[in-house]
Design a protein around this motif. Structure first.
Motif, short mmCIF file in Angstrom:
data_model
loop_
_atom_site.label_atom_id
_atom_site.label_comp_id
_atom_site.label_asym_id
_atom_site.label_seq_id
_atom_site.Cartn_x
_atom_site.Cartn_y
_atom_site.Cartn_z
N SER A 78 16.94 5.72 72.61
CA SER A 78 18.16 5.02 72.99
C SER A 78 18.21 3.63 72.38
CB SER A 78 18.24 4.87 74.52
OG SER A 78 18.30 6.12 75.17
N LEU A 79 19.42 3.16 72.17
CA LEU A 79 19.69 1.80 71.74
C LEU A 79 20.96 1.33 72.40
CD1 LEU A 79 19.05 1.89 67.87
CD2 LEU A 79 17.69 0.63 69.55
N ARG A 80 21.08 0.03 72.60
CA ARG A 80 22.31 -0.57 73.08
C ARG A 80 22.79 -1.60 72.08
NH1 ARG A 80 23.45 -4.52 78.21
NH2 ARG A 80 22.27 -5.90 76.81
N LEU A 81 23.96 -1.37 71.53
CA LEU A 81 24.57 -2.30 70.59
C LEU A 81 25.48 -3.27 71.32
CD1 LEU A 81 25.57 0.13 67.69
CD2 LEU A 81 23.35 -0.94 68.17
N SER A 82 25.55 -4.48 70.81
CA SER A 82 26.43 -5.49 71.38
C SER A 82 27.37 -6.01 70.31
CB SER A 82 25.62 -6.66 71.96
OG SER A 82 24.81 -6.24 73.03
N CYS A 83 28.54 -6.40 70.73
CA CYS A 83 29.55 -6.98 69.86
C CYS A 83 30.06 -8.23 70.53
CB CYS A 83 30.67 -5.97 69.62
SG CYS A 83 32.09 -6.60 68.72
N ALA A 84 29.67 -9.37 70.01
CA ALA A 84 30.07 -10.66 70.59
C ALA A 84 31.32 -11.16 69.90
CB ALA A 84 28.94 -11.67 70.44
N ALA A 85 32.29 -11.56 70.70
CA ALA A 85 33.59 -11.98 70.18
C ALA A 85 33.84 -13.45 70.44
CB ALA A 85 34.70 -11.16 70.81
N MET A 118 23.75 3.99 73.45
CA MET A 118 23.53 5.22 72.70
C MET A 118 22.26 5.88 73.20
SD MET A 118 24.51 3.95 68.84
CE MET A 118 23.05 2.91 68.75
N ASN A 119 22.40 7.06 73.78
CA ASN A 119 21.28 7.84 74.28
C ASN A 119 21.15 9.14 73.50
OD1 ASN A 119 20.87 5.92 76.36
ND2 ASN A 119 22.33 6.99 77.70
N SER A 120 20.00 9.78 73.62
CA SER A 120 19.74 11.05 72.95
C SER A 120 20.09 10.99 71.47
CB SER A 120 20.53 12.18 73.64
OG SER A 120 20.17 12.29 75.00
#
Length: 120
Positions: free
Chosen positions: A17-24, A83-85
């Motif tokens: 798994s990963l976690r993406l971030s989008c800073a605005a 995002m998993n699997s």
């Protein structure tokens, strides 16, 4: 007018798994529907997921349904992609963008993206 910076990519094994971030930046963030796109080696940039301006509605491409979750925190002016699997087919540079049309039409301004690599 929204300026975006992606982060959180990396190398992960299949099933991880990963976690993406989008800073605005910009005070109008909450007015925009937002989306994630990705571009794999040798392929064009494709739509992944989108979320409405208030976070109440989401939309996913079939290949990530049940595995990815898009979310946003308007108070923090940040959008996320959990995002998993993960599969090798998910390997790509991931981009976030504001949308000019729901559910998958981007405004047309792209940043550097963040690299996601899934190894088998």
């Amino acid at each position: 007018q929204v300026q975006l910076v992606e982060s959180g990519g990396g190398l992960v094994q299949t099933g991880g798994s990963l976690r993406l971030s989008c800073a605005a930046s910009g005070r109008s963030f909450s007015s925009y529907h937002m989306g994630w796109f990705r571009q794999a080696p040798g392929k064009e940039r494709d739509f992944v997921a989108s979320i409405s301006n208030n976070g109440g509605t989401t939309y996913y491409v079939d290949s990530v349904k049940g595995r990815f979750t898009i979310s946003r925190d308007n108070a923090k002016r940040t959008m996320y992609l959990q995002m998993n699997s993960l599969q090798p087919e998910d390997t790509a540079i991931y981009y976030c963008t504001a949308l000019r049309g729901w559910p998958r039409t981007p405004l047309g301004s792209w940043g550097q993206g963040t690299q996601v690599t899934v190894s088998s």
